[in-house]
Design a protein around this motif. Structure first.
Motif, PDB file in Angstrom:
ATOM      1  N   ARG A  77       0.856  -1.194   0.000  1.00 25.55           N
ATOM      2  CA  ARG A  77       0.000   0.000   0.000  1.00 25.55           C
ATOM      3  C   ARG A  77       0.885   1.235   0.000  1.00 25.55           C
ATOM      4  NH1 ARG A  77      -5.588   1.313   3.199  1.00 25.55           N
ATOM      5  NH2 ARG A  77      -5.556   3.592   3.018  1.00 25.55           N
TER       6      ARG A  77
ATOM      7  N   ASP B 261       0.257   5.557   0.016  1.00 28.01           N
ATOM      8  CA  ASP B 261      -0.604   6.738   0.007  1.00 28.01           C
ATOM      9  C   ASP B 261       0.266   7.983   0.094  1.00 28.01           C
ATOM     10  OD1 ASP B 261      -2.907   5.126   0.057  1.00 28.01           O
ATOM     11  OD2 ASP B 261      -2.953   5.100   2.248  1.00 28.01           O
TER      12      ASP B 261
ATOM     13  N   ASP C 256      -4.082  -2.748   5.130  1.00 27.66           N
ATOM     14  CA  ASP C 256      -5.269  -1.898   5.226  1.00 27.66           C
ATOM     15  C   ASP C 256      -5.780  -1.741   6.646  1.00 27.66           C
ATOM     16  OD1 ASP C 256      -5.403  -1.408   2.441  1.00 27.66           O
ATOM     17  OD2 ASP C 256      -6.289  -3.386   2.133  1.00 27.66           O
TER      18      ASP C 256
ATOM     19  N   SER D 100      -3.475   2.699   8.710  1.00 25.93           N
ATOM     20  CA  SER D 100      -3.716   3.061   7.313  1.00 25.93           C
ATOM     21  C   SER D 100      -5.039   3.815   7.198  1.00 25.93           C
ATOM     22  CB  SER D 100      -3.771   1.803   6.449  1.00 25.93           C
ATOM     23  OG  SER D 100      -2.512   1.169   6.411  1.00 25.93           O
ATOM     24  N   GLY D 101      -5.043   4.825   6.378  1.00 28.17           N
ATOM     25  CA  GLY D 101      -6.225   5.665   6.224  1.00 28.17           C
ATOM     26  C   GLY D 101      -6.220   6.871   7.133  1.00 28.17           C
TER      27      GLY D 101
ATOM     28  N   PRO E 156     -10.206  10.845   5.383  1.00 27.40           N
ATOM     29  CA  PRO E 156      -9.445   9.604   5.167  1.00 27.40           C
ATOM     30  C   PRO E 156      -8.496   9.706   3.978  1.00 27.40           C
ATOM     31  CG  PRO E 156     -11.697   9.360   4.387  1.00 27.40           C
ATOM     32  CD  PRO E 156     -11.636  10.676   5.099  1.00 27.40           C
ATOM     33  N   THR E 157      -7.384   8.998   4.111  1.00 29.00           N
ATOM     34  CA  THR E 157      -6.435   8.895   3.004  1.00 29.00           C
ATOM     35  C   THR E 157      -6.498   7.465   2.469  1.00 29.00           C
ATOM     36  OG1 THR E 157      -4.962  10.521   4.011  1.00 29.00           O
ATOM     37  CG2 THR E 157      -4.025   9.089   2.311  1.00 29.00           C
ATOM     38  N   GLY E 158      -6.988   7.316   1.248  1.00 21.01           N
ATOM     39  CA  GLY E 158      -7.114   5.982   0.681  1.00 21.01           C
ATOM     40  C   GLY E 158      -8.266   5.211   1.313  1.00 21.01           C
ATOM     41  N   ALA E 159      -8.261   3.896   1.096  1.00 18.54           N
ATOM     42  CA  ALA E 159      -9.358   3.043   1.542  1.00 18.54           C
ATOM     43  C   ALA E 159      -9.331   2.846   3.053  1.00 18.54           C
ATOM     44  CB  ALA E 159      -9.277   1.691   0.845  1.00 18.54           C
ATOM     45  N   ILE E 160     -10.506   2.854   3.653  1.00 23.12           N
ATOM     46  CA  ILE E 160     -10.673   2.513   5.071  1.00 23.12           C
ATOM     47  C   ILE E 160     -11.400   1.168   5.118  1.00 23.12           C
ATOM     48  CG2 ILE E 160     -11.700   3.129   7.280  1.00 23.12           C
ATOM     49  CD1 ILE E 160      -9.594   5.087   6.594  1.00 23.12           C
ATOM     50  N   LYS E 161     -10.717   0.150   5.589  1.00 28.76           N
ATOM     51  CA  LYS E 161     -11.297  -1.193   5.588  1.00 28.76           C
ATOM     52  C   LYS E 161     -11.542  -1.728   6.996  1.00 28.76           C
ATOM     53  CE  LYS E 161      -9.611  -2.374   0.997  1.00 28.76           C
ATOM     54  NZ  LYS E 161      -8.945  -3.383   0.146  1.00 28.76           N
TER      55      LYS E 161
ATOM     56  N   ASP F  13     -13.895  -0.526  10.690  1.00 37.42           N
ATOM     57  CA  ASP F  13     -14.982   0.339  11.134  1.00 37.42           C
ATOM     58  C   ASP F  13     -14.448   1.290  12.206  1.00 37.42           C
ATOM     59  OD1 ASP F  13     -17.302   1.327  12.638  1.00 37.42           O
ATOM     60  OD2 ASP F  13     -18.451  -0.132  11.471  1.00 37.42           O
TER      61      ASP F  13
END
Length: 730
Positions: free
Chosen positions: A319, A321, A481, A485-486, A549-554, A556
């Motif tokens: 990953r 970002d 992820d 991350s995010g 958020p930066t990029g995908a948040i996977k 909760d």
């Protein structure tokens, strides 16, 4: 355990309704009896009120006898995670039956009737939640429809409770047993209403494990207990990693009492005989010569490889970002740290074992009977089918309870060994691994080293984050992820892996079992460098991930925030004082894995100059709790496992040979080293998620971060007892 589910129904039918065969260990009228041809117990229940009719099988999960006794099949392998109790609770809840009138039966492998019949990844409850509820609700609906027809009233006027249908308007009632024959003739409804969780009577309560009494009284439930008249016992001598068989002299072994044969296959030497002790002694009498195949490795090799992989290995970007290089160039402060973990054996209390009986026809193997402890029965069957070159439907798999597994029994190697041995000696064989076999010839947790770097701006904000995972046989040793991350605008996560002859595999909470310790310990280091409270530092990052958020948040964000706040509240974060009036050293950790969230606070106090781990607080969000007892045990067990392996677990190799072979030289946590554990659950009403593994990953960091607060020393390498300067935690 020697009867199939089909034969169970056949026996019940032939009994004319007077006998129902089941496995309810707690029924007062139950009497132990040995099943013909096998050594595992069954229970026979008699009822003078039973009508002359067989039990009615409503669906794959349940049947009801004329006397109202409900038999619920639990299809997934029981490994100590409580699934054999939890699955039937869900069915019984929607069926609305008296739990004291429920028999629980472990189903054999039947993937035509059951889906995902395996134990692994903490995914069984999440996967089966709705289908289990529908199984119970469908039967309940049919019984209510049968009662409605008998009374000529609308089904909407009926209610149920503890296995009885009520028509309150006319003050009439009928027990399920009197309705099963009529209900069996009705068409199965396509859609049935499910209970409102607010009306649950069993789910969310505390129910004893259905096998408790038999475990405590030593009843034969486990694979190691399995017995079949006429079976032989087999043991195998396997080579160390990077070795092959050169020669074997079996003359002395073959001449020993009770020995039937000595055979070689696939670099292995197997001894087969009439008893475990005879076979073990004969194996010790073998004269075997091994030779290296040029691929042996030692710990010194791995240390060199880790350095090479971290400094110059060709990494795979998992990953990326933002602009990481720019963030680190502009940073006011950079924090760096490395964390390392060793190989670990699984160390289940029940070593690997399995029964196999390959049956031959004129042209070779035609069928095979398998029985024993496996987390993946379908894989066991398919791998055996490949070995024997027969159709998979010619192989049956009986499931026994497992004395632990922790991922080791996800593999089918020991099952295939048993089948191959049976095919070679043309007899039923129970293969048994000794403790030494299990520890030295098994599949280990991969060894990993992580390098972290964090960039902070002048205000102590995390603006850059780098993680490289270097591993031995782990593949991708990151979870790119997962948090943080995010939450970081500039982030780079990559990994490098070395392929080794040392076999590795899933170990409880794969990858995250150590990654969580490393990540959460490093986040603490970064918070300290930023001059911020560790809990608030995490909450601020999550707020940032939620707002921008930066990029995908996977993961909760709200669920993670909730467990952080609950754990901090219950532990009195930053407010507790010891008997000496000094602040209690607390360490925080939180992690998301297997769809669940667990936060922990470890407490260390100094006693006579020595740090003492006195308590762990845990807050878990796994959705609706099926069984409070089972859920708490899973969290507490994961924490104890996490403490023990972080503190003591260590497997080393020299020229491919494991240097630890039994518990005299492989350290496990002891009972007097277990701290108090307080467990709390987030009650959010969402559908259940996993709990067999998520409590283990955060534990190591909760301990190490508390240890740092108490002593000022960072623990970055596991096991902690091997780290230079370690003052010990008792």
């Amino acid at each position: 355990m020697t009867s199939t589910r089909r034969s169970f129904l056949k026996i019940a039918a032939s009994a004319g309704g007077g006998l129902v065969l089941g496995f309810n260990w707690f029924d007062a009228v139950a009497a132990d009896t040995l099943q013909a041809g096998g050594g595992l117990p069954a229970l026979v229940h008699s009822s003078k009120n039973a009508a002359a009719a067989a039990s009615v099988e409503f669906n794959s999960f349940l049947s009801i006898a004329p006397d109202g006794l409900v038999t619920i099949l639990s299809p997934n392998p029981e490994i100590g995670q409580g699934i054999k109790t939890a699955f039937p609770i869900v069915v019984a809840e929607e069926l609305d039956v008296d739990w004291n009138r429920v028999n629980v039966v472990q189903s054999a492998l039947d993937n035509k009737k059951f889906d995902r019949q395996l134990t692994g990844g903490s995914g069984a409850i999440k996967h089966s939640w709705t289908r289990l509820r529908k199984a119970g609700a469908t039967a309940r609906q049919l019984l209510m429809q049968a009662a409605a027809q008998r009374w000529s009233v609308p089904v909407t006027e009926l209610t149920t409770d503890k296995g009885v249908v009520f028509h309150k308007a006319s003050n009439r009632k009928l027990p399920y047993g009197e309705l099963v024959a009529d209900a069996a003739k009705l068409p199965v409804p396509a859609d049935v209403p499910l209970k409102d969780p607010k009306s649950f009577k069993l789910i969310g309560g505390t129910i004893k494990n259905v096998d408790n009494k038999n475990i405590l009284t030593g009843k034969p439930l486990f694979g190691i207990d399995f017995y079949r008249e006429g079976m032989l016992t087999g043991m195998i001598q396997r080579p160390a990693f990077g070795y092959k068989l050169k020669s074997v002299d079996a003359k002395a072994a073959k001449a020993m009492p009770g020995i039937v044969d000595v055979v070689t296959f696939k670099n292995n030497v197997a001894v087969v005989g009439k008893s475990t002790w005879q076979v073990k002694k004969a194996r010790e009498a073998l004269k075997i010569e091994w030779e290296k195949d040029g691929s042996t490795e030692s710990n010194a090799d791995h240390d060199r490889l880790f350095t090479e992989m971290l400094n110059g290995g060709k990494a795979t970007v998992q990953r990326k970002d933002g602009d990481v290089d720019a963030a680190f160039k502009s940073a006011a402060k950079v924090v760096k740290a490395e964390y390392q973990c060793p190989f670990l054996p699984h160390s289940p209390m029940e070593p690997m074992n399995f029964f196999a009986h390959v049956k031959f026809g004129p042209n070779g193997p035609e069928s095979c009977e398998l029985a024993g402890p496996t987390q993946t029965p379908d894989m066991a069957r398919n791998e055996t089918a490949k070995l024997l070159n027969i159709p998979a439907d010619k192989i049956t798999v009986e499931l026994t309870r497992m004395g632990g597994g922790f991922g080791r029994r996800l593999k089918a190697d020991y099952v295939v060994e048993a089948a191959e041995l049976s095919s070679l000696v043309k007899a039923p064989v129970k293969l048994i691994w000794t403790r030494e076999d299990d520890m030295t010839g098994g599949s280990y947790r991969p060894a990993v080293r992580y390098r972290f770097e964090a960039a902070l701006d002048a205000q102590g904000n995390l603006i850059g984050y780098k993680l490289r995972g270097a591993s031995i046989n782990a593949g991708n040793s990151t979870r790119q992820d997962n948090f943080p991350s995010g939450a970081v605008p500039n982030l780079l996560i990559d990994s490098v892996d070395h392929k080794s002859p040392i076999t590795t595999g899933a170990w409880r909470a794969p990858i995250t079992n150590f990654l969580a310790f490393a990540e959460q310990s490093f986040i603490d280091e970064v918070a300290t460098a930023a001059g911020k409270d560790p809990v608030q530092f995490r909450l601020d990052l999550l707020d940032k991930a939620k707002a921008s958020p930066t990029g995908a948040i996977k993961y909760d964000i709200d669920r993670m925030i909730a467990v952080i706040k609950l754990a901090a509240e219950k532990a009195g974060w930053g407010q507790k004082k010891g008997a000496d009036g000094k602040a209690v050293a607390q360490g925080f950790s939180v992690y998301f894995s297997h769809n669940s969230y667990v936060a922990q606070v470890g407490e260390v106090v100094m006693q006579k100059g020595k740090p003492v781990l006195q308590k762990i607080y845990a807050a878990a969000d796994c959705g609706i709790i099926i069984n409070q007892s089972g859920a708490r045990q899973q969290v507490m067990g994961g924490i104890v496992d996490g403490i023990g392996h972080a503190m003591y677990g260590n497997m080393t190799f020299k020229d491919g040979v494991p240097q630890q072979a039994n518990f005299n030289d492989y350290r496990l946590i002891r009972m007097n080293e277990v701290p108090a554990v307080e467990v709390h659950f987030v009650d959010n009403g969402i559908e259940p998620t996993g709990l067999g593994e998520p409590a283990l990953p955060p534990t190591g960091a909760a301990v190490s971060n508390a240890y740092f607060k108490a002593t000022g020393q960072r623990l970055r390498n596991q096991p902690f007892i091997n780290q230079d300067g370690f003052k010990g935690v008792s």
